[in-house]
Write a protein that holds these residues in place. Sequence first.
Motif, PDB file in Angstrom:
ATOM      1  N   MET A   1       0.850  -1.180   0.000  1.00 44.24           N
ATOM      2  CA  MET A   1       0.000   0.000   0.000  1.00 44.24           C
ATOM      3  C   MET A   1       0.895   1.243   0.000  1.00 44.24           C
ATOM      4  O   MET A   1       1.920   1.283   0.670  1.00 44.24           O
ATOM      5  N   ARG A   2       0.480   2.246  -0.737  1.00 46.69           N
ATOM      6  CA  ARG A   2       1.243   3.484  -0.847  1.00 46.69           C
ATOM      7  C   ARG A   2       1.170   4.302   0.438  1.00 46.69           C
ATOM      8  O   ARG A   2       0.206   4.233   1.184  1.00 46.69           O
TER       9      ARG A   2
ATOM     10  N   ASP B   1       4.389  10.435  -6.776  1.00 46.11           N
ATOM     11  CA  ASP B   1       3.903  10.337  -8.157  1.00 46.11           C
ATOM     12  C   ASP B   1       2.431  10.730  -8.297  1.00 46.11           C
ATOM     13  O   ASP B   1       1.841  10.582  -9.360  1.00 46.11           O
TER      14      ASP B   1
ATOM     15  N   LYS C   1      -4.606   5.010  -2.705  1.00 48.21           N
ATOM     16  CA  LYS C   1      -3.572   4.483  -1.800  1.00 48.21           C
ATOM     17  C   LYS C   1      -3.342   2.995  -2.042  1.00 48.21           C
ATOM     18  O   LYS C   1      -2.233   2.499  -1.883  1.00 48.21           O
ATOM     19  N   GLN C   2      -4.364   2.288  -2.440  1.00 48.43           N
ATOM     20  CA  GLN C   2      -4.271   0.848  -2.660  1.00 48.43           C
ATOM     21  C   GLN C   2      -3.665   0.492  -4.017  1.00 48.43           C
ATOM     22  O   GLN C   2      -3.332  -0.665  -4.255  1.00 48.43           O
ATOM     23  N   GLN C   3      -3.509   1.464  -4.893  1.00 50.16           N
ATOM     24  CA  GLN C   3      -2.902   1.218  -6.196  1.00 50.16           C
ATOM     25  C   GLN C   3      -1.376   1.219  -6.061  1.00 50.16           C
ATOM     26  O   GLN C   3      -0.832   1.852  -5.160  1.00 50.16           O
ATOM     27  N   PRO C   4      -0.678   0.541  -6.966  1.00 50.18           N
ATOM     28  CA  PRO C   4       0.786   0.578  -6.908  1.00 50.18           C
ATOM     29  C   PRO C   4       1.310   1.967  -7.271  1.00 50.18           C
ATOM     30  O   PRO C   4       0.657   2.716  -8.002  1.00 50.18           O
ATOM     31  N   GLY C   5       2.467   2.305  -6.739  1.00 46.53           N
ATOM     32  CA  GLY C   5       3.096   3.576  -7.071  1.00 46.53           C
ATOM     33  C   GLY C   5       3.924   4.110  -5.927  1.00 46.53           C
ATOM     34  O   GLY C   5       4.117   3.451  -4.908  1.00 46.53           O
ATOM     35  N   LYS C   6       4.399   5.327  -6.132  1.00 51.87           N
ATOM     36  CA  LYS C   6       5.177   6.021  -5.107  1.00 51.87           C
ATOM     37  C   LYS C   6       4.235   6.660  -4.095  1.00 51.87           C
ATOM     38  O   LYS C   6       3.041   6.369  -4.076  1.00 51.87           O
ATOM     39  N   LYS C   7       4.756   7.579  -3.306  1.00 55.04           N
ATOM     40  CA  LYS C   7       3.950   8.273  -2.301  1.00 55.04           C
ATOM     41  C   LYS C   7       2.895   9.161  -2.951  1.00 55.04           C
ATOM     42  O   LYS C   7       3.062   9.637  -4.067  1.00 55.04           O
TER      43      LYS C   7
END
Length: 183
Positions: free
Chosen positions: A1-2, A39, A109-115
């Motif tokens: 989680m992000r 991001d 927040k539940q999607q992939p990625g940076k902060k």
Amino acid sequence: MRTVTFCINISLDGYCDFHIMNPCEELMGYFTEIMNDVDLIFFGRIMYQLMFPYWADVASNQSGTNNENRFADKFTSINKVVISNTLESAEYATQIIRSNPAEELLKLKQQPGKKIMVDTISMLPELISAGLIDEFKLVVHPLIVGTGRRLFDIDSLQEKLTLKLVDTIKFKSGCIALQYLKQ
């Protein structure tokens, strides 16, 4: 989680009026470094309209100082979400969401990625109450202003939030950057 980070400039007496804070070159470098781990920026309408088109113009014209130009380039290149019932359209890689800010931020927040950087005062109590803010970065300016928008209105938080101080940076200007994590 992000991770979701709330970041803001604030006076010693708790005001967040964008117009009275004047970040020095060193602070602009600090804010640019923060953006390297981000991001997505999650805005309220008021903060979005304070930041754009101003920073987009600086990026386009390279009209600021070296660090302002670097910040503008970085800041404008990041995807943005703005929560608004009144904005008809948005530019600068910005998606408009009309309702349920806490629900929408949870999905992001539940999607992939940076902060994800949160930049809204009006929705902050709701986002804190929903348990969505993981990190707080406050830059305290050596100013007592006595007027403007306060970080929190009286009784705006439903419950106390305990934080852990994990970093402090002192700048030549007298500003202090404080980083807190939710416990």
